[in-house]
Design a protein around this motif. Sequence first.
Motif, PDB file in Angstrom:
ATOM      1  N   LEU A   1       0.818  -1.224   0.000  1.00 24.24           N
ATOM      2  CA  LEU A   1       0.000   0.000   0.000  1.00 24.24           C
ATOM      3  C   LEU A   1       0.848   1.267   0.000  1.00 24.24           C
ATOM      4  O   LEU A   1       0.595   2.199  -0.773  1.00 24.24           O
ATOM      5  N   LEU A   2       1.873   1.320   0.879  1.00 23.04           N
ATOM      6  CA  LEU A   2       2.716   2.512   0.920  1.00 23.04           C
ATOM      7  C   LEU A   2       3.545   2.639  -0.350  1.00 23.04           C
ATOM      8  O   LEU A   2       3.852   3.746  -0.784  1.00 23.04           O
ATOM      9  N   GLY A   3       3.905   1.487  -0.951  1.00 24.13           N
ATOM     10  CA  GLY A   3       4.607   1.529  -2.235  1.00 24.13           C
ATOM     11  C   GLY A   3       3.745   2.150  -3.327  1.00 24.13           C
ATOM     12  O   GLY A   3       4.217   2.910  -4.165  1.00 24.13           O
ATOM     13  N   VAL A   4       2.446   1.842  -3.294  1.00 26.48           N
ATOM     14  CA  VAL A   4       1.510   2.398  -4.277  1.00 26.48           C
ATOM     15  C   VAL A   4       1.321   3.905  -4.052  1.00 26.48           C
ATOM     16  O   VAL A   4       1.392   4.711  -4.980  1.00 26.48           O
ATOM     17  N   PHE A   5       1.104   4.295  -2.786  1.00 29.12           N
ATOM     18  CA  PHE A   5       0.758   5.689  -2.498  1.00 29.12           C
ATOM     19  C   PHE A   5       1.952   6.637  -2.496  1.00 29.12           C
ATOM     20  O   PHE A   5       1.821   7.808  -2.859  1.00 29.12           O
ATOM     21  N   PHE A   6       3.145   6.136  -2.088  1.00 27.89           N
ATOM     22  CA  PHE A   6       4.270   7.050  -1.926  1.00 27.89           C
ATOM     23  C   PHE A   6       5.437   6.789  -2.878  1.00 27.89           C
ATOM     24  O   PHE A   6       6.266   7.667  -3.067  1.00 27.89           O
ATOM     25  N   ALA A   7       5.532   5.572  -3.435  1.00 28.51           N
ATOM     26  CA  ALA A   7       6.641   5.274  -4.347  1.00 28.51           C
ATOM     27  C   ALA A   7       6.178   5.157  -5.793  1.00 28.51           C
ATOM     28  O   ALA A   7       6.968   4.855  -6.675  1.00 28.51           O
ATOM     29  N   GLY A   8       4.871   5.367  -6.033  1.00 23.29           N
ATOM     30  CA  GLY A   8       4.358   5.338  -7.397  1.00 23.29           C
ATOM     31  C   GLY A   8       4.325   3.965  -8.027  1.00 23.29           C
ATOM     32  O   GLY A   8       4.260   3.841  -9.255  1.00 23.29           O
ATOM     33  N   LYS A   9       4.358   2.892  -7.211  1.00 26.60           N
ATOM     34  CA  LYS A   9       4.317   1.547  -7.761  1.00 26.60           C
ATOM     35  C   LYS A   9       2.891   1.198  -8.189  1.00 26.60           C
ATOM     36  O   LYS A   9       1.915   1.684  -7.618  1.00 26.60           O
ATOM     37  N   ARG A  10       2.770   0.358  -9.208  1.00 27.60           N
ATOM     38  CA  ARG A  10       1.470  -0.111  -9.676  1.00 27.60           C
ATOM     39  C   ARG A  10       1.514  -1.626  -9.842  1.00 27.60           C
ATOM     40  O   ARG A  10       2.421  -2.166 -10.474  1.00 27.60           O
ATOM     41  N   TYR A  11       0.554  -2.308  -9.233  1.00 24.68           N
ATOM     42  CA  TYR A  11       0.459  -3.756  -9.350  1.00 24.68           C
ATOM     43  C   TYR A  11      -0.913  -4.110  -9.901  1.00 24.68           C
ATOM     44  O   TYR A  11      -1.868  -3.350  -9.766  1.00 24.68           O
ATOM     45  N   ASN A  12      -1.017  -5.320 -10.506  1.00 28.97           N
ATOM     46  CA  ASN A  12      -2.326  -5.729 -10.982  1.00 28.97           C
ATOM     47  C   ASN A  12      -3.156  -6.303  -9.831  1.00 28.97           C
ATOM     48  O   ASN A  12      -2.643  -6.571  -8.740  1.00 28.97           O
ATOM     49  N   LEU A  13      -4.452  -6.470 -10.074  1.00 35.10           N
ATOM     50  CA  LEU A  13      -5.382  -6.895  -9.030  1.00 35.10           C
ATOM     51  C   LEU A  13      -5.003  -8.250  -8.446  1.00 35.10           C
ATOM     52  O   LEU A  13      -5.156  -8.492  -7.236  1.00 35.10           O
ATOM     53  N   ILE A  14      -4.482  -9.143  -9.292  1.00 29.72           N
ATOM     54  CA  ILE A  14      -4.120 -10.476  -8.821  1.00 29.72           C
ATOM     55  C   ILE A  14      -2.987 -10.402  -7.795  1.00 29.72           C
ATOM     56  O   ILE A  14      -2.950 -11.164  -6.828  1.00 29.72           O
ATOM     57  N   LYS A  15      -2.056  -9.462  -7.981  1.00 32.10           N
ATOM     58  CA  LYS A  15      -0.969  -9.278  -7.026  1.00 32.10           C
ATOM     59  C   LYS A  15      -1.531  -8.907  -5.654  1.00 32.10           C
ATOM     60  O   LYS A  15      -1.101  -9.439  -4.629  1.00 32.10           O
ATOM     61  N   TYR A  16      -2.517  -8.002  -5.639  1.00 33.04           N
ATOM     62  CA  TYR A  16      -3.144  -7.607  -4.365  1.00 33.04           C
ATOM     63  C   TYR A  16      -3.817  -8.814  -3.703  1.00 33.04           C
ATOM     64  O   TYR A  16      -3.669  -9.036  -2.500  1.00 33.04           O
ATOM     65  N   CYS A  17      -4.554  -9.577  -4.507  1.00 35.50           N
ATOM     66  CA  CYS A  17      -5.256 -10.749  -3.968  1.00 35.50           C
ATOM     67  C   CYS A  17      -4.269 -11.787  -3.428  1.00 35.50           C
ATOM     68  O   CYS A  17      -4.500 -12.386  -2.373  1.00 35.50           O
ATOM     69  N   ALA A  18      -3.151 -11.988  -4.133  1.00 31.29           N
ATOM     70  CA  ALA A  18      -2.153 -12.964  -3.711  1.00 31.29           C
ATOM     71  C   ALA A  18      -1.530 -12.572  -2.373  1.00 31.29           C
ATOM     72  O   ALA A  18      -1.352 -13.411  -1.488  1.00 31.29           O
ATOM     73  N   VAL A  19      -1.212 -11.285  -2.218  1.00 31.67           N
ATOM     74  CA  VAL A  19      -0.609 -10.811  -0.970  1.00 31.67           C
ATOM     75  C   VAL A  19      -1.573 -11.004   0.199  1.00 31.67           C
ATOM     76  O   VAL A  19      -1.193 -11.452   1.282  1.00 31.67           O
ATOM     77  N   VAL A  20      -2.853 -10.699  -0.024  1.00 31.20           N
ATOM     78  CA  VAL A  20      -3.860 -10.874   1.034  1.00 31.20           C
ATOM     79  C   VAL A  20      -4.002 -12.359   1.385  1.00 31.20           C
ATOM     80  O   VAL A  20      -4.059 -12.730   2.567  1.00 31.20           O
ATOM     81  N   LEU A  21      -4.033 -13.236   0.372  1.00 27.59           N
ATOM     82  CA  LEU A  21      -4.156 -14.680   0.620  1.00 27.59           C
ATOM     83  C   LEU A  21      -2.959 -15.216   1.412  1.00 27.59           C
ATOM     84  O   LEU A  21      -3.126 -15.983   2.367  1.00 27.59           O
ATOM     85  N   ILE A  22      -1.749 -14.826   1.007  1.00 29.15           N
ATOM     86  CA  ILE A  22      -0.543 -15.286   1.700  1.00 29.15           C
ATOM     87  C   ILE A  22      -0.562 -14.831   3.152  1.00 29.15           C
ATOM     88  O   ILE A  22      -0.266 -15.602   4.074  1.00 29.15           O
ATOM     89  N   THR A  23      -0.946 -13.589   3.370  1.00 26.40           N
ATOM     90  CA  THR A  23      -0.992 -13.036   4.733  1.00 26.40           C
ATOM     91  C   THR A  23      -2.002 -13.776   5.596  1.00 26.40           C
ATOM     92  O   THR A  23      -1.714 -14.169   6.733  1.00 26.40           O
ATOM     93  N   ILE A  24      -3.207 -14.011   5.057  1.00 28.56           N
ATOM     94  CA  ILE A  24      -4.252 -14.734   5.798  1.00 28.56           C
ATOM     95  C   ILE A  24      -3.795 -16.157   6.099  1.00 28.56           C
ATOM     96  O   ILE A  24      -3.958 -16.667   7.215  1.00 28.56           O
ATOM     97  N   GLY A  25      -3.189 -16.824   5.115  1.00 31.63           N
ATOM     98  CA  GLY A  25      -2.744 -18.201   5.295  1.00 31.63           C
ATOM     99  C   GLY A  25      -1.663 -18.335   6.357  1.00 31.63           C
ATOM    100  O   GLY A  25      -1.728 -19.228   7.214  1.00 31.63           O
ATOM    101  N   VAL A  26      -0.669 -17.436   6.322  1.00 32.71           N
ATOM    102  CA  VAL A  26       0.396 -17.474   7.324  1.00 32.71           C
ATOM    103  C   VAL A  26      -0.172 -17.213   8.714  1.00 32.71           C
ATOM    104  O   VAL A  26       0.179 -17.876   9.692  1.00 32.71           O
ATOM    105  N   ALA A  27      -1.076 -16.249   8.818  1.00 33.42           N
ATOM    106  CA  ALA A  27      -1.689 -15.925  10.114  1.00 33.42           C
ATOM    107  C   ALA A  27      -2.475 -17.113  10.662  1.00 33.42           C
ATOM    108  O   ALA A  27      -2.368 -17.455  11.847  1.00 33.42           O
ATOM    109  N   LEU A  28      -3.255 -17.759   9.800  1.00 32.63           N
ATOM    110  CA  LEU A  28      -4.029 -18.936  10.224  1.00 32.63           C
ATOM    111  C   LEU A  28      -3.113 -20.065  10.694  1.00 32.63           C
ATOM    112  O   LEU A  28      -3.377 -20.733  11.686  1.00 32.63           O
TER     113      LEU A  28
END
Length: 306
Positions: A114-141
């Motif tokens: 998120l901070l990379g998008v807002f402050f470093a001008g990075k752009r990722y596709n929607l699948i990248k966002y979904c993958a990061v959320v899935l990995i985070t949820i899976g590791v937490a579980l």
Amino acid sequence: SSGINAEYGGIFGCYFYYGIIQEKIMRGTYGPDNERYIFPMFLVWCQCIINTLFAKGILMVTDGSKGDNTPAYLTFICGVTYVGAMLASNSSLKWVSYPTQVLGKSCKPIPVLLLGVFFAGKRYNLIKYCAVVLITIGVALFMYKDGKDDGAGFTFGAGEFLLLTSLTLDGLTGVAQEKMRVYGTRAHYMMMSMNLAALSVMTLGLLVTGEIWHASNFCLKNQTIIPEIITFGFASALGQNFIFITVSEFGPLMCSIMTTTRKFFTILGSVVLFGNTLMTRQWIGTMIVFSGLIMDNIFGKTIKRA
């Protein structure tokens, strides 16, 4: 690609050993009096010294004659946010349970993204966002440990504030590293300069608290800990070597995903090696993490967003 696989293998191997030595130092006893080591800031300080010397040595052997035009303020921000995130995370354990800390730090890729998008001008596709959320949820579980916490319901206190601070600083470190990539900052220069900046902050902290004198006396009294601290530092330096190569070549988000899943695979490996059983929730977490990794690997770079 083979490059990413090599970096991940290096990160995994070095930090697997790093974790074992860290636990030995922080939980072991030393000397005839069975004293415990209680100086985490001094340990990180020694780690940063070895990291700095390692990076400087690599630069001298490979391309030490080349200059670097990275602004000093960027490297200083990187170093301060990097060490601040570590100290805030460790300090949070005084107020929150270990499961709470794990859940918080498992979300590291999210502020980096998120901070990379807002402050470093990075752009990722929607699948990248979904993958990061899935990995985070899976590791937490997978890593969450069942047990009764003190108090009922959710309260936002000092521990939660420190975790939020740590995550924010992780994200800001990622932003600064993205900016450094614009200047073509080499991996080992990034490693050396960040650790030097961290050392300047931590040296001041050690002198103000007096921890440097207490820790030094402990080490002189219990000299068996000295080779452990040195090997701990070298494991950190080798691991950081792969981390900064990853950041330099593939960006901080990929590095964040690697380091988050590295913790997951370390625990999964111990389960397989020692025959421990997994709960249903942990198997679900395992499948979610693999789903996120496969999704990112196959589809994460196929769609570009402006």
